[in-house]
Design a protein around this motif. Structure first.
Motif, short mmCIF file in Angstrom:
data_model
loop_
_atom_site.label_atom_id
_atom_site.label_comp_id
_atom_site.label_asym_id
_atom_site.label_seq_id
_atom_site.Cartn_x
_atom_site.Cartn_y
_atom_site.Cartn_z
N TYR A 147 0.53 -1.75 -0.14
CA TYR A 147 -0.07 -0.33 -0.46
C TYR A 147 0.49 1.40 -0.41
N GLU A 148 2.38 1.49 0.50
CA GLU A 148 2.98 2.16 0.42
C GLU A 148 3.38 3.40 -0.86
N MET A 149 4.05 1.85 -1.80
CA MET A 149 3.89 1.88 -2.85
C MET A 149 3.10 2.45 -3.48
N ALA A 150 1.72 1.33 -3.74
CA ALA A 150 1.04 2.42 -4.32
C ALA A 150 0.44 3.60 -4.53
N MET A 151 0.48 4.07 -2.49
CA MET A 151 -0.04 5.64 -2.23
C MET A 151 0.64 6.57 -2.92
N LEU A 152 2.33 5.71 -2.29
CA LEU A 152 3.85 7.51 -3.19
C LEU A 152 3.66 7.53 -4.80
N GLU A 153 3.22 6.04 -5.50
CA GLU A 153 2.85 6.00 -6.83
C GLU A 153 1.55 7.09 -7.39
N THR A 154 0.75 7.29 -6.63
CA THR A 154 -0.50 7.84 -6.95
C THR A 154 -0.47 9.48 -6.68
N ILE A 155 0.12 9.77 -5.63
CA ILE A 155 1.35 10.62 -4.91
C ILE A 155 1.56 11.50 -6.18
N ASP A 156 2.54 10.51 -6.72
CA ASP A 156 3.39 11.47 -8.36
C ASP A 156 2.59 11.64 -9.01
N ASP A 157 1.32 10.60 -9.50
CA ASP A 157 1.06 11.34 -10.88
C ASP A 157 -0.13 12.10 -10.91
N LEU A 158 -0.93 12.18 -8.69
CA LEU A 158 -1.54 13.39 -8.66
C LEU A 158 -0.91 15.10 -8.95
N THR A 159 0.34 14.30 -7.98
CA THR A 159 1.02 16.09 -8.26
C THR A 159 1.84 16.58 -9.82
N LYS A 160 1.76 15.82 -10.79
CA LYS A 160 2.38 16.20 -12.38
C LYS A 160 0.55 16.52 -12.51
#
Length: 99
Positions: free
Chosen positions: A74-87
């Motif tokens: 879940y931590e990796m999924a959350m970090l990737e999701t937040i990176d996508d949102l930042t873009k």
């Protein structure tokens, strides 16, 4: 910024909620126009290799922004999701600057 968590068919995790909230607060300081966030953590029963899903939907002026990731934890999924949102937020901020 208001953050709402939903854990779908999994146990609630205080540490995961806290880490996610900290990351989203950093986004809120960087992008002042954020109103709220809906965070969903799910387990994909069919995908045993990855199967940890994080969906985040951000509420802001204009259309909402959504991102989803499927990773092995879940931590990796959350970090990737937040990176996508930042873009997506950077693109949205550029639109605001031109008007």
């Amino acid at each position: 910024m208001t953050v709402n968590f939903q854990y779908v068919n999994i146990d609630t995790s205080a540490s995961l909620s806290k880490l996610t909230e900290e990351k989203l607060e950093k986004l809120a300081h960087k992008f002042e126009f954020l109103i709220s966030a809906q965070v969903y953590f799910k387990q994909d029963e069919k995908d045993h290799e990855a199967g940890k899903i994080c969906n985040i939907e951000l509420s802001l002026p204009g259309p909402r922004i959504f991102a989803k990731s499927n990773k092995k934890n879940y931590e990796m999924a959350m970090l990737e999701t937040i990176d996508d949102l930042t873009k997506q937020l950077k693109k949205r901020k550029e639109v605001y600057k031109t008007h």
